[in-house]
Design a protein around this motif. Structure first.
Motif, PDB file in Angstrom:
ATOM      1  N   VAL A 112       0.809  -1.134   0.160  1.00 49.62           N
ATOM      2  CA  VAL A 112      -0.016  -0.189   0.097  1.00 49.62           C
ATOM      3  C   VAL A 112       0.978   1.183  -0.181  1.00 49.62           C
ATOM      4  O   VAL A 112       1.847   1.315   0.441  1.00 49.62           O
ATOM      5  CB  VAL A 112      -0.899  -0.002   1.355  1.00 49.62           C
ATOM      6  CG1 VAL A 112      -0.283   0.202   2.569  1.00 49.62           C
ATOM      7  CG2 VAL A 112      -2.276   0.977   1.015  1.00 49.62           C
ATOM      8  N   HIS A 113       0.337   2.551  -0.503  1.00 47.37           N
ATOM      9  CA  HIS A 113       1.039   3.772  -0.500  1.00 47.37           C
ATOM     10  C   HIS A 113       1.602   4.155   0.862  1.00 47.37           C
ATOM     11  O   HIS A 113       0.868   3.948   1.862  1.00 47.37           O
ATOM     12  CB  HIS A 113       0.249   4.831  -1.026  1.00 47.37           C
ATOM     13  CG  HIS A 113       1.010   5.942  -1.552  1.00 47.37           C
ATOM     14  ND1 HIS A 113       1.302   6.801  -0.670  1.00 47.37           N
ATOM     15  CD2 HIS A 113       1.465   6.163  -2.814  1.00 47.37           C
ATOM     16  CE1 HIS A 113       2.187   7.696  -1.262  1.00 47.37           C
ATOM     17  NE2 HIS A 113       2.166   7.449  -2.599  1.00 47.37           N
ATOM     18  N   PRO A 114       2.879   4.409   1.072  1.00 47.62           N
ATOM     19  CA  PRO A 114       3.644   4.932   2.388  1.00 47.62           C
ATOM     20  C   PRO A 114       2.721   5.768   3.149  1.00 47.62           C
ATOM     21  O   PRO A 114       2.570   5.895   4.260  1.00 47.62           O
ATOM     22  CB  PRO A 114       4.642   5.535   2.205  1.00 47.62           C
ATOM     23  CG  PRO A 114       5.301   4.985   0.590  1.00 47.62           C
ATOM     24  CD  PRO A 114       3.917   4.704  -0.034  1.00 47.62           C
ATOM     25  N   ALA A 123      -0.878   7.338   7.873  1.00 49.73           N
ATOM     26  CA  ALA A 123      -2.181   7.739   8.392  1.00 49.73           C
ATOM     27  C   ALA A 123      -2.264   6.668   9.569  1.00 49.73           C
ATOM     28  O   ALA A 123      -2.868   7.039  10.568  1.00 49.73           O
ATOM     29  CB  ALA A 123      -3.228   7.840   7.521  1.00 49.73           C
ATOM     30  N   VAL A 124      -2.198   5.473   9.278  1.00 48.59           N
ATOM     31  CA  VAL A 124      -2.427   4.441  10.312  1.00 48.59           C
ATOM     32  C   VAL A 124      -1.665   4.590  11.621  1.00 48.59           C
ATOM     33  O   VAL A 124      -2.032   4.457  12.597  1.00 48.59           O
ATOM     34  CB  VAL A 124      -2.378   3.026   9.652  1.00 48.59           C
ATOM     35  CG1 VAL A 124      -2.501   1.868  10.731  1.00 48.59           C
ATOM     36  CG2 VAL A 124      -3.286   2.827   8.637  1.00 48.59           C
ATOM     37  N   ILE A 182     -10.701   6.005   8.398  1.00 44.27           N
ATOM     38  CA  ILE A 182     -10.000   7.295   9.198  1.00 44.27           C
ATOM     39  C   ILE A 182     -10.266   8.498   8.790  1.00 44.27           C
ATOM     40  O   ILE A 182     -10.645   8.773   7.898  1.00 44.27           O
ATOM     41  CB  ILE A 182      -8.215   7.026   9.236  1.00 44.27           C
ATOM     42  CG1 ILE A 182      -7.755   5.757   9.745  1.00 44.27           C
ATOM     43  CG2 ILE A 182      -7.336   8.224   9.681  1.00 44.27           C
ATOM     44  CD1 ILE A 182      -6.235   5.624   9.583  1.00 44.27           C
ATOM     45  N   LYS A 183     -10.679   9.453  10.033  1.00 45.90           N
ATOM     46  CA  LYS A 183     -11.489  10.545   9.962  1.00 45.90           C
ATOM     47  C   LYS A 183     -10.278  11.472   8.869  1.00 45.90           C
ATOM     48  O   LYS A 183      -8.816  11.578   9.070  1.00 45.90           O
ATOM     49  CB  LYS A 183     -11.132  11.631  10.963  1.00 45.90           C
ATOM     50  CG  LYS A 183     -12.564  11.209  11.995  1.00 45.90           C
ATOM     51  CD  LYS A 183     -12.422  11.793  13.384  1.00 45.90           C
ATOM     52  CE  LYS A 183     -13.506  11.279  14.327  1.00 45.90           C
ATOM     53  NZ  LYS A 183     -13.474  11.860  15.547  1.00 45.90           N
ATOM     54  N   SER A 242     -10.539   7.276   0.763  1.00 42.00           N
ATOM     55  CA  SER A 242     -11.014   6.561   1.724  1.00 42.00           C
ATOM     56  C   SER A 242     -10.049   5.612   2.551  1.00 42.00           C
ATOM     57  O   SER A 242      -9.557   4.694   1.842  1.00 42.00           O
ATOM     58  CB  SER A 242     -12.212   5.545   0.839  1.00 42.00           C
ATOM     59  OG  SER A 242     -12.725   4.853   2.287  1.00 42.00           O
ATOM     60  N   VAL A 243      -9.778   6.003   3.592  1.00 46.69           N
ATOM     61  CA  VAL A 243      -8.524   5.413   4.443  1.00 46.69           C
ATOM     62  C   VAL A 243      -9.090   4.390   5.487  1.00 46.69           C
ATOM     63  O   VAL A 243      -9.302   4.681   6.555  1.00 46.69           O
ATOM     64  CB  VAL A 243      -7.648   6.503   4.965  1.00 46.69           C
ATOM     65  CG1 VAL A 243      -6.452   5.673   5.434  1.00 46.69           C
ATOM     66  CG2 VAL A 243      -7.088   7.443   4.298  1.00 46.69           C
TER      67      VAL A 243
END
Ligand code: TUI
Length: 310
Positions: free
Chosen positions: A203-205, A210-211, A233-234, A275-276
């Motif tokens: 997945v993109h860095p 964000a996580v 994630i908001k 959309s995370v």
């Protein structure tokens, strides 16, 4: 201690499944988890069958251990993906976002173990009668498309209601969570969010960042009115969803806003307007390390705790 019926069923060392996350769970991640003794899973998501076939071939070259494929049953390609799974002789399939009953006889004939995700006791009972091999009980702590029950209450109810193994998902990101799930009656766990931050995850860095950055109140459930509640994630997109929902937007309008948003987040790193998807356990994810180290922490800590040694 972690040697359960799930190990036997999946032919794996540990009863630990890596969640099938669309655009995130590719062959590289799945193979790394399988090499570490768990069951890696390729997520078909909304991808066409040709992509899934390539990923199966890639994973087969990267690991000699069993791995699975997750089929998102709302995908327009679900029928073709099932066909590819049967042709390739994939040993395990997990399903999400629906009822896999119509595929069961063909999959069983091919020798593929079928493990659907459920978020209710009634669906689990129905699927047990149809002949599935185990169920994954997923609580609303999970990321992406979710139900309404929590892992803490759903798992013991499922364990009481069915005779097949119950695998717990939703909110588990470390060995404490694994041990807790086993104490609730699970015979295995499925973990998604923690593996987003595996080194091998493609997945993109920005998504991994964000996580890593997320803390306890940083996820939100959008789309409840559309009938497809999704935990993300908001960010700016989440805010837009909430505003539209408050303003009484139609389900169609809300669905429209969500189209293609996971892909831009996962592939292009668009984490502001994309959309995370991630579970509440994102707050417990604090490092990017190889999948094998994640598996070792999960299993090592859980075993100590279950033996009362920590
Ligand atoms: O499937 C997931 N998580 C997902 S799928 C996904 S892609 C998507 N994006 C927007 C809207 C819908 C899908 C992102 N995350 N987890 C497993 C899961 N399965 N959660 C909920 C369910 C489920 C829901 C209804 C399983 C069975 C079910 O049955 C309904 C029926 O037919 O009885």
């Amino acid at each position: 201690m972690l040697n359960t019926r799930v190990c036997e069923l999946l032919k794996v060392k540990y009863p630990l499944l890596q969640g099938g996350m669309a655009w995130i769970s590719t062959a590289e991640l799945a193979a790394a988890v399988s090499n570490a003794g768990g069951l890696g899973i390729i997520a078909a998501g909304n991808a066409p069958a040709t992509w899934v076939r390539q990923e199966i071939e890639k994973a087969s070259a990267l690991t000699a251990n069993p791995f699975g494929v997750n089929v998102m049953l709302l995908s327009p390609y679900a029928d073709e993906v099932i066909q590819v799974i049967i042709e390739a002789g994939v040993p395990v399939i997990t399903t999400g976002a629906g009822n896999p009953s119509k595929y069961l006889s063909r999959l069983k004939e091919a020798g593929t173990k079928v493990i659907p995700v459920v978020n209710s006791v009634s669906l689990a009972k129905r699927l047990e009668r149809s002949g599935v091999d185990a169920v994954i009980g997923e609580g609303m702590e999970a990321g992406g498309h979710i139900g309404t029950e929590t892992t803490m209450t759903l798992i013991p109810q499922l364990a009481d209601a069915v005779g097949i193994p119950v695998i717990a998902a939703g909110g588990i990101a470390d060995g404490r969570g694994v041990a807790a799930a086993m104490m609730l009656g699970a015979e295995g766990v499925q973990i998604g969010t923690r593996f987003i931050c595996a080194q091998e995850c493609t997945v993109h860095p920005n998504y991994k960042e964000a996580v890593l950055r997320a803390t306890d109140r940083d996820t939100v459930v959008t789309g409840v009115q559309t009938g497809h509640p999704v935990r993300i994630i908001k960010n700016k997109l989440a805010k837009k969803f909430q505003e539209l929902e408050k303003a009484g937007a139609s389900p169609a309008e809300l669905e429209e806003l969500g189209v293609g948003r996971l892909r831009v987040a996962a592939q292009e790193g668009e984490i502001t307007e994309g959309s995370v998807m991630a579970g509440q356990s994102c707050a417990l994810v604090r490092s990017i390390i190889p999948a094998a180290e994640i598996v070792q922490e999960l299993v090592g800590t859980a075993e100590l705790l279950l033996q009362g040694r920590s």
